[in-house]
Each structure stands twice: as C-alpha cells, then as structure tokens.
Design an enzyme around this catalytic site. Structure first.
Site, short mmCIF file in Angstrom:
data_model
loop_
_atom_site.label_atom_id
_atom_site.label_comp_id
_atom_site.label_asym_id
_atom_site.label_seq_id
_atom_site.Cartn_x
_atom_site.Cartn_y
_atom_site.Cartn_z
N GLN A 1 -8.50 7.25 -1.74
CA GLN A 1 -8.35 6.79 -0.50
C GLN A 1 -9.23 7.63 0.83
O GLN A 1 -9.88 7.13 1.50
CB GLN A 1 -6.96 6.64 0.01
CG GLN A 1 -6.21 5.21 -0.53
CD GLN A 1 -5.06 4.96 -0.20
OE1 GLN A 1 -4.38 5.98 0.25
NE2 GLN A 1 -4.52 3.57 -0.32
N TYR B 1 -11.28 -5.75 -3.06
CA TYR B 1 -12.17 -6.56 -2.32
C TYR B 1 -11.92 -8.01 -2.42
O TYR B 1 -11.66 -8.78 -3.30
CB TYR B 1 -13.60 -6.12 -2.65
CG TYR B 1 -13.95 -4.62 -2.51
CD1 TYR B 1 -14.54 -4.32 -1.48
CD2 TYR B 1 -13.86 -3.83 -3.73
CE1 TYR B 1 -14.92 -3.08 -1.09
CE2 TYR B 1 -14.24 -2.37 -3.36
CZ TYR B 1 -14.68 -2.23 -2.09
OH TYR B 1 -15.06 -0.68 -2.05
N ARG C 1 -11.42 1.76 -5.31
CA ARG C 1 -10.14 1.62 -4.17
C ARG C 1 -8.90 1.85 -4.85
O ARG C 1 -8.22 1.05 -5.05
CB ARG C 1 -10.08 0.38 -3.50
CG ARG C 1 -11.49 0.41 -2.44
CD ARG C 1 -11.24 -0.75 -1.35
NE ARG C 1 -12.19 -0.38 -0.35
CZ ARG C 1 -12.56 -1.14 0.72
NH1 ARG C 1 -11.62 -2.09 0.78
NH2 ARG C 1 -13.13 -0.57 1.84
N ASP D 1 -12.93 7.31 0.69
CA ASP D 1 -13.68 6.03 0.97
C ASP D 1 -14.45 5.97 2.09
O ASP D 1 -13.67 5.76 3.29
CB ASP D 1 -12.66 5.12 0.56
CG ASP D 1 -13.09 3.64 0.79
OD1 ASP D 1 -14.25 3.39 0.83
OD2 ASP D 1 -12.18 2.89 0.53
N SER E 1 -14.01 2.54 4.13
CA SER E 1 -12.77 2.30 4.91
C SER E 1 -12.91 3.24 6.45
O SER E 1 -12.43 2.60 7.24
CB SER E 1 -11.66 2.84 4.08
OG SER E 1 -11.30 1.93 3.24
#
Length: 373
Positions: free
Chosen positions: A126, A229, A121, A129, A132
């Site tokens: 981004q 996280y 992350r 991912d 997400s």
C-alpha cells in the site's frame, strides 16, 4: 549503488521522483544520489536543497553516468538515458499499455523497466502504490476545479437577503480518487451522492456522509476484478445503470467521473443526451479524460461547453499539486526499494510477488504476462 533522479521531459510535468527527504533516506541506506539540474523546480525544490541533502547535482549526462537505477515520474525516452550501467533499472510510472513502443525500446537497450502503476494492491504494498497516492490528490483537486468553474456557491447559506441552496454533487467511481472527491465536496458543503459498480463501496460512501446510488434491480453482478480494480460490466447491468444515472444526473450541479479499467479505454458513463438534461451552468470533471474519457465530448486538457454544461477534461491533475504529489510519489519509490534493500549486496533485491508484478522487461525481452498476452 548510484541512483539517478531525472528532470521530467514530458510537457507540463512539474513533479519530481525524489525529494530532499527521500534523497537523505537513500543515502542512509548506502546509495549514491545524483540529481539532474533543475529536476525539482516545478515542485519548488531547488538544486541547493538537493545538495544540502547530500545529492550530487549535475547535467543529465553526469547524472546518468554509471547509474544502476533511474528514477522518473513518467518513463524517460529510452534514447535519452545513455550512460547508465548495462541492465540498469528504470523505476517510474511507465504507462505500459499506452506507451508499448517505449517498453519495447527499453527491452532492446537491456534496461530492466519497473512499472510502478503495476504495483499489486496488497496490504504490504500500500505504501508503494503511486496510483493511490496520486489519485488521492487528483480527487481533491477535481472538486476544487469544479467549485472554481461553478457559478454558484457549494454550501447552503442563510443570509439576510435569502437562502442559497447547497450544490448537489455526484461522484461516479468510488476508488481512491472518488472517495477523496466525496470527502472534499462534503467539506465544501455540497449535498453528495456517489455510485460505483462494486457493491462493496456502498458502506464507504455512507461512511463519508454521502448517499449511495446503486443498481438494485440486477442481482448477482459484482464489478470487482483482480487487485480491487473495477472490471467491465455485463450489458444488462450497463443498461440498468444508464437508466438509474439518467434520472439522477438531471438533478445534479456537479458531476465528477473517475472510472478507469487498467489496460483498456475508460468506460463511457455519461452520454451527450444525459448532459443535455442537466441544468445550464452545471460542471462535469472527467478524471479519465486522458484514457479516452468517461464523458462523451470530453477533451483531455481542455474545458468544453455542451448544452450549457462545462466539461473539464482533466490532465495530470496530481501534477497541478506538484509539491505534495512529488513528496508522496518519492515516498512510494523509497518505500518500494527500501523494503527490498539488501545491506550486504548494497542494492535492492526484489521478491517474486512484487518483482514479477512490476517488472516489464529483463534480459533484453519484454517479460510481463499482461504485455505478452
């Protein structure tokens, strides 16, 4: 460079790992795209759509023959991917902790397995991912499910026959799924509150117009681990949080839990005793049900009723929005490989930071430190 796009074999999996949009983009990079027949059916993409985009559509054997990269939403059975080139990459969501035997089998077959859910992350990753992109849709769908099961309206309504009170929704865990759940519940007109172990999320909750519910009495505890996280909390914090949640949850109509800790069972957030304090007809959606559940008594893929409260054990929520989920997932894969595409070599060449983060197996061995420790 031949990339094989497989039809998902897991029960109930309707997503696909490439769309005509990303097929065109990979071909523009110089790749040859092969798609297994029927791969896109669950996401409303026909074989003709793939052919129009330039892909070759055929049997699984033809699709895999001499493939150097194999795409999947979920990791394919190692026994089902014969015919690919030696050292081929499998790029998919591989559930490394839950499917460790499969990872070992990839290593034994000389496959280089890249777990997309291990994507770090960091800012430049981004757009790659999958957690997400898929969690965002899961948070949205969780609220719609709750609204469908709830026997009352979400927004306050003032009618000639009297006023209907707004539903009270409580979101537990404010990651990507939780933030989308807050936004969706707000759009539907609910009074929304939310909590998380990471104090940094308080401003995010407020920015979406929801009320933050946080443990204030226990100082100096921060629940953010590596990569953004959540981590497990101390006993002191857990006790304080349980007391706070107990008093708050009794007043809620809708509760959505989203808490996950990578590599460990989902933390227990709601006990049977707490469920018993809720009003009959209330609804709980447990987005962590597949990982053991945040809610006592939740069953993955089923709706159970306890103390008059419906508990929905979510399973593959993003897959219930297959077309959008596939579009986002396939873009994650394209953004990942295209970022490392070497035009001279005609293939992706990974760097250390991201390559080491996602690579599970290489050279016939399991190499990822999180699986070796």
């Amino acid at each position: 460079m031949k990339i094989a796009v497989l039809k998902e074999a897991a029960a109930g999996e309707s997503r696909v790992s490439a769309t005509p949009e990303t097929v065109k983009k990979f071909i523009a990079l110089g790749a040859e795209m092969a798609v297994e027949q029927g791969a896109g059916e669950g996401a409303s993409i026909s074989d003709a759509d793939y052919e129009a985009a330039g892909a070759k559509v055929g049997t699984r054997a033809a699709t895999l023959k001499d493939a150097e990269i194999i795409f999947g939403v979920q990791g394919p059975d190692p026994e089902s991917i014969g015919g690919a080139k030696a050292g081929a990459w499998v790029v998919a969501g591989l559930n490394p902790f839950g499917e460790r035997a499969r990872v070992d089998a990839y290593a034994a077959k000389g496959i280089e397995a890249l777990a997309m859910e291990f994507m770090p992350r960091i800012t430049r990753a981004q757009s790659m991912d999958i957690l997400s992109s898929q969690s965002n849709l899961a948070g949205y769908k969780a609220v719609l499910l709750a609204a469908a099961e709830y026997g009352r309206a979400f927004p306050m309504m003032m009618t000639a026959a009297g006023t209907v009170s707004a539903a009270r929704a409580f979101i537990m865990g404010v990651g990507v799924a939780g933030l989308q759940a807050i936004a969706t519940a707000r759009r539907l007109g609910a009074q929304v509150s939310a909590t998380d172990v990471r104090s940094a999320t308080k401003e995010q909750i407020q920015s979406l117009g929801a009320k933050p519910i946080f443990v204030e009495a226990v100082a100096g505890i921060e629940g953010e681990g590596a990569g953004g996280y959540a981590t497990e909390m101390s006993e002191e914090y857990q006790k304080a949080q349980a007391e706070l949640v107990s008093s708050h949850i009794a007043k809620q109509d809708i509760v959505i839990t989203t808490a996950l800790i990578p590599g460990r069972p989902a933390p227990r957030l709601i006990s049977d005793a707490q469920i018993a304090t809720m009003r009959a007809g209330s609804v709980i959606v447990d987005l962590a049900a597949e990982s053991g559940g945040n809610v006592e008594g939740a069953v993955s893929g089923q709706t159970v009723v306890k103390h008059g409260v419906k508990i929905i054990g979510a399973k593959n929520m993003a897959g219930t929005l297959a077309a959008d989920a596939s579009a986002l997932f396939s873009r994650n894969l394209y953004n990942f490989l295209s970022a490392f595409w070497d035009k001279e070599a005609g293939k992706p060449v990974l760097d250390e930071e991201i390559g080491n983060a996602v690579r599970l197996t290489q050279g016939g061995k399991v190499v990822h430190e999180r699986l070796l420790g």
